[in-house]
Write a protein that holds these residues in place. Structure first.
Motif, PDB file in Angstrom:
ATOM      1  N   PHE A   1      -4.560   4.854  -0.625  1.00 48.42           N
ATOM      2  CA  PHE A   1      -4.433   4.010   0.553  1.00 48.42           C
ATOM      3  C   PHE A   1      -5.636   3.086   0.739  1.00 48.42           C
ATOM      4  N   LYS A   2      -6.776   3.434   0.146  1.00 48.40           N
ATOM      5  CA  LYS A   2      -7.957   2.593   0.326  1.00 48.40           C
ATOM      6  C   LYS A   2      -8.321   1.815  -0.946  1.00 48.40           C
ATOM      7  N   VAL A   3      -7.339   1.606  -1.808  1.00 47.75           N
ATOM      8  CA  VAL A   3      -7.596   0.886  -3.056  1.00 47.75           C
ATOM      9  C   VAL A   3      -8.006  -0.559  -2.778  1.00 47.75           C
ATOM     10  N   TYR A   4      -9.116  -0.953  -3.353  1.00 46.05           N
ATOM     11  CA  TYR A   4      -9.581  -2.345  -3.246  1.00 46.05           C
ATOM     12  C   TYR A   4     -10.070  -2.870  -4.590  1.00 46.05           C
TER      13      TYR A   4
ATOM     14  N   THR B   1       0.829  -1.206   0.000  1.00 44.99           N
ATOM     15  CA  THR B   1       0.000   0.000   0.000  1.00 44.99           C
ATOM     16  C   THR B   1       0.858   1.249   0.000  1.00 44.99           C
ATOM     17  N   THR B   2       1.961   1.229   0.737  1.00 47.41           N
ATOM     18  CA  THR B   2       2.850   2.387   0.783  1.00 47.41           C
ATOM     19  C   THR B   2       3.467   2.665  -0.582  1.00 47.41           C
ATOM     20  N   ILE B   3       3.926   1.616  -1.262  1.00 43.80           N
ATOM     21  CA  ILE B   3       4.512   1.788  -2.598  1.00 43.80           C
ATOM     22  C   ILE B   3       3.471   2.338  -3.570  1.00 43.80           C
ATOM     23  N   LEU B   4       2.263   1.773  -3.551  1.00 42.40           N
ATOM     24  CA  LEU B   4       1.193   2.257  -4.422  1.00 42.40           C
ATOM     25  C   LEU B   4       0.880   3.721  -4.133  1.00 42.40           C
ATOM     26  N   THR B   5       0.839   4.056  -2.845  1.00 45.32           N
ATOM     27  CA  THR B   5       0.506   5.432  -2.455  1.00 45.32           C
ATOM     28  C   THR B   5       1.549   6.408  -2.974  1.00 45.32           C
ATOM     29  N   VAL B   6       2.824   6.057  -2.856  1.00 42.48           N
ATOM     30  CA  VAL B   6       3.889   6.934  -3.351  1.00 42.48           C
ATOM     31  C   VAL B   6       3.742   7.145  -4.860  1.00 42.48           C
ATOM     32  N   ILE B   7       3.486   6.064  -5.594  1.00 38.09           N
ATOM     33  CA  ILE B   7       3.327   6.168  -7.046  1.00 38.09           C
ATOM     34  C   ILE B   7       2.151   7.069  -7.396  1.00 38.09           C
TER      35      ILE B   7
END
Length: 293
Positions: free
Chosen positions: A225-228, A72-78
């Protein structure tokens, strides 16, 4: 006294509906989830009993949860960086008058209003091993194109590209609104003083886009952060074990597939706290920048 009564009545008349909705659909679920997180609640399992903070202690030792936190952290940064950078560049290019530029704005904003399921299916077709992207790469001479969604080394970053593509239009529109609020008098005065386009952007346009940067950063942070949905439709947490499983995805899987709803509630509360802290820090830093500029 009568004025106070009248003011209270007006507050209740106009504020009560909104407050009621907020309490019922925001605060109440949070309180209920926190209550569940302190139990071993399982609708199909043993009797519910109070376990205190055990679920939270287990989370800190759970490799699956820690991996999902990293994902989630990596996705959020991107998703925070890429749409902001590209969105600003595109907004500068589209800050023109005319039907052509209006049409381009519509094109860029269209993915934002599309269903996440529709977007996911489109990109599954494009990024499949025999999809359009790999066919184009083979046509250019690449013998073995990467498995964008089937290779654990690429899947997470491919997911980040998809999310960034869908959210790009939002950033473009917000930056365009900010650009149109920059006084032309300042630009013209700077040009008369000999400032070039880069200097004018750096010293005039960019500082005045500080509120737009704040909005985009916070919205992208929360959205990422809430991607589902994308994870469920595109990769189902794979390929492999937890390669693209976000915290939100693990909450749903743990709560409604494994039926460990007490444990899933603890996971959701931790996610809520992390989002709240991250947004508070981002707002404080970015709003301080607005004041300084």
């Amino acid at each position: 006294m009568r004025r106070r009564g009248t003011g209270l009545w007006h507050f209740l008349t106009f504020g009560a509906p909104g407050i009621t909705v907020y309490v019922c659909f925001v605060l109440a679920p949070i309180v209920v989830s926190f209550g569940y997180s302190l139990t071993n609640y399982n609708p199909f399992g043993p009797p519910t009993r109070f376990v205190g903070l055990r679920n939270y202690r287990l989370l800190m030792q759970d490799p699956e949860f820690l991996l999902s936190l990293r994902v989630t952290t990596i996705l959020t940064v991107i998703v925070v960086v890429v749409p902001n950078v590209l969105g600003l560049a595109i907004a500068v290019l589209l800050d023109r008058r005319g039907w052509f530029y209006n049409a381009l704005r519509t094109v860029f904003f269209t993915p934002v209003v599309l269903s996440t399921v529709v977007v996911s299916i489109i990109w599954i077709r494009l990024m499949a091993d025999d999809g359009l992207i790999n066919q184009a790469l083979r046509g250019l001479g690449v013998a073995e194109p990467p498995g964008w969604l089937s290779d654990p080394e690429y899947a997470l970053y491919s997911l980040g590209i998809i999310l960034s593509w869908q959210m790009l239009g939002f950033c473009v529109v917000v930056y365009l609104a900010g650009l149109q609020g920059v006084p032309q008098e300042l630009q013209e005065a700077a040009a008369i003083d000999g400032a070039g386009p880069v200097s004018r952007f750096r010293h005039i346009t960019w500082p005045m886009l500080a509120p737009a940067l704040t909005i985009n950063t916070v919205v992208m942070l929360i959205s990422a952060f809430k991607v589902y949905d994308h994870v469920q439709v595109i990769t189902k947490g794979g390929p492999g074990t937890g390669t693209t499983a976000t915290v939100a995805y693990n909450v749903i899987q743990t709560g409604f597939v494994a039926n460990r709803q007490g444990y899933a509630s603890a996971m959701a509360i931790v996610m809520l706290v992390i989002i709240a802290v991250a947004c508070a820090i981002a707002l404080k830093v970015l709003q301080r920048r607005e004041v300084q500029l």
